[in-house]
Design an enzyme around this catalytic site. Sequence first.
Site, mmCIF file in Angstrom:
data_model
loop_
_atom_site.group_PDB
_atom_site.id
_atom_site.type_symbol
_atom_site.label_atom_id
_atom_site.label_comp_id
_atom_site.label_asym_id
_atom_site.label_seq_id
_atom_site.Cartn_x
_atom_site.Cartn_y
_atom_site.Cartn_z
ATOM 1 N N ARG A 24 39.019 25.832 85.482
ATOM 2 C CA ARG A 24 39.656 24.323 85.057
ATOM 3 C C ARG A 24 39.442 23.535 86.253
ATOM 4 N NH1 ARG A 24 43.051 26.157 81.008
ATOM 5 N NH2 ARG A 24 43.896 28.195 81.198
ATOM 6 N N ARG B 176 55.777 36.921 88.501
ATOM 7 C CA ARG B 176 56.510 35.702 88.085
ATOM 8 C C ARG B 176 56.807 35.624 86.603
ATOM 9 N NH1 ARG B 176 52.170 31.565 87.221
ATOM 10 N NH2 ARG B 176 52.470 31.893 85.284
ATOM 11 N N ARG C 30 41.228 28.590 78.082
ATOM 12 C CA ARG C 30 42.218 28.443 77.096
ATOM 13 C C ARG C 30 42.748 26.808 77.211
ATOM 14 N NH1 ARG C 30 45.985 32.768 76.426
ATOM 15 N NH2 ARG C 30 44.469 33.791 75.397
ATOM 16 N N TYR D 282 50.907 24.155 92.158
ATOM 17 C CA TYR D 282 51.028 25.857 92.154
ATOM 18 C C TYR D 282 50.638 26.294 93.549
ATOM 19 C CZ TYR D 282 49.500 25.310 87.199
ATOM 20 O OH TYR D 282 49.372 25.347 85.843
ATOM 21 N N ASN E 32 55.881 25.766 77.162
ATOM 22 C CA ASN E 32 55.707 27.191 77.595
ATOM 23 C C ASN E 32 55.929 27.952 76.174
ATOM 24 O OD1 ASN E 32 55.010 26.490 80.324
ATOM 25 N ND2 ASN E 32 56.804 27.638 80.804
ATOM 26 N N HIS F 51 36.520 34.283 85.045
ATOM 27 C CA HIS F 51 37.794 33.431 85.707
ATOM 28 C C HIS F 51 38.035 33.883 87.233
ATOM 29 C CE1 HIS F 51 42.437 33.846 86.261
ATOM 30 N NE2 HIS F 51 42.471 32.873 85.198
#
Length: 702
Positions: free
Chosen positions: A394, A583, A424, A487, A67, A454
């Site tokens: 993705r 988050r 990205r 997730y 990260n 998106h």
Amino acid sequence: MDNDSRQHESHGTHEHDGGADALRDPALYLNRELSQLDFNFRVLAQAQDPLVPLLERLRFLCISCTNLDEFFEIRAATVRHALDLGLPAQSDGIAPAQLLDLIHDRAAELVDAQYRCWNEVIRPALADAGIGVLGRNSWNARQRRWLRAYFRNKVMPVLSPLGLDPSHPFPRILNKSLNVVVVLEGMDAFGRPGHLAIVRAPRSLSRIVELPPSLAGKGKQAFVLLSSMLAAFVDELFPGMTVRGAYQFRVTRNSELVVDEDEVENLASALRTELVGRGYRPAVRLEIAHDCPKAIVRTLLLNFELGENAAYYIDGPVNLNRVIQVHDLVQRPELKYPPFTPRNRLEGAEVFKTVARGDVLLHHPFDSFSGVLELLAQASVDPDVLAIKQTLYRTGKDSAIVEALVQAARNGKDVTVVVELRARFDEDANLGVADRLQEAGVQVVYGVVGFKTHAKMLLIVRREGRRLRRYVHLGTGNYHSGTARAYTDLSLLTADVDIGNDVHLLFQQLSGLAPSNRLKRLLQSPFTLHSGILQRIERETRLAASGRPGRIVAKMNALNEPQVVRALYAASQAGVSIDLIVRGACTLHPGIPGVSDNIRVRSIVGRFLEHSRVYWFGNDGKPELYGASADWLERNLLRRVETCFPILDPALVDRVGREALQNYLADNTNAWELGADGRYRKCVPAEGEAPYSAQQALLDAL
């Protein structure tokens, strides 16, 4: 654990007189970049938690490192770019030059905490568990002989050390690659005096090597990092010379791709060209061994055109995130999270009949993503399905989604896929997906110039008797089976006529350059989502101002859009009770008397990455609940194509409210609360209160 954000000394508790202009006061806003760094302290806290299984603690440590890499590649690089362009401060009032210094100080604290966690906690605990990650000072004679042979046979043949002199200028250093700067003494074969040399480790070399069982010890496993081998055996690359020092380093570069879409005829071709040079864009960070002489550090900084506030001194491997391979290589179930079997709400179902009877909501990963895959798989072979349209942001390697779309096209369906090439770090993978789909006869669209697509949408058009019916999947997460297991996200499967028509109109926009259409059910960025959120916040504000209850609960990944923040402040001033589950980065500053004292902000960090976006508005006893692909960020609300979809079934509204909102507000184990002083503090059960983990409660319900 007290996590000090140290964003503004002035951000203490203070009264505020309100008013529209007063709500623009920079003192009311936390800085996004520093808030993002604070999130990584919360991730690191999972690595420090003895209640988390050991190999999962290692994984959290490595995630915090990865990260941080991405933070420098994108966020810090953006600040540096703003400084170069002379751009003004954002809503928090911190100028780019000052912010870079604050980023350095806070990131240096994080780096120090990461390596103390590795050196003092995780690595010793692994050793106690029979899992050695061995430094060169701990190798015995047999291990050293085996490693030297490995170095000579597997590593040396692909290394190309470069001595630095007028005819050998400093080599190009690839983004995040492992390198060693070597201090030499003596003469080489041509009589040239040694000084400095650079050894670059190609990406083809494995960064971690497992020793044979016979060298690890009975019932043990042992690993050695490539960086340790390079440091130990680098002298073999310079025969006849003396190595006075060898210091590993790594440079991080700006990885934000810049393509002028108005000036290119073929976006895919332009992106392919840009990707070639991505690894050598301007540097933003230098990681260097902590014992490297200052003169060499200055040489490296000068070469990479960096200042002192871009240097980070590392007490361990500069690529610590590579140790995550140990998590995968060690098969010790007792040291990992226990496995679970997701609930399959559509197992064995005729999905079209099931969805036609009523909306289906899946809460991943507790509900299997296979329901979405099954919908698409059945559509690909169903003779009554005429058309399939889907967005892909993705997808992952060997995607079952892509395979189903290819199969559908081969079966004669009209298949259109909007592939977002600019996702990205997935740009190259998405170019490959686009090529594969086009080869199968799929109509591939690359989205909208200037706006990343998106949104997560799937539309299936099916002939049923004399009419056509639309089946829709809308999600908060990507069409990626791997992330669907790691997730938390929501999926809505529906045959609602109005939602189907809205999604149809959205695909017309994306593929046919149609004008913006008035949608009946969905909110859409960049047209109606931003204003729609503001309108609903303002409605709650009016309710509270008139003496009726005003209530907002929202869950998202990040929050920084200034108008939304100001609207929430105004709602708080009117008496609206607001709970935000954010988050990561959050620029809203809760708990300021007279401004945000009715707003509570918490962050959940646990086994699964919290990724679902859920917005709940009280609406005077007639709650409105939405799932969305968008966070409340400027980019999502103003510069992307996003969808926000209503949950219409009252039973599902109740379920999502319980599982995805109230459940997380009750967490006293994995939750962190953002205080009025701008600091996050870990929640702990009150005296006499039982520990409660929202994620574990959902697992226990399976």
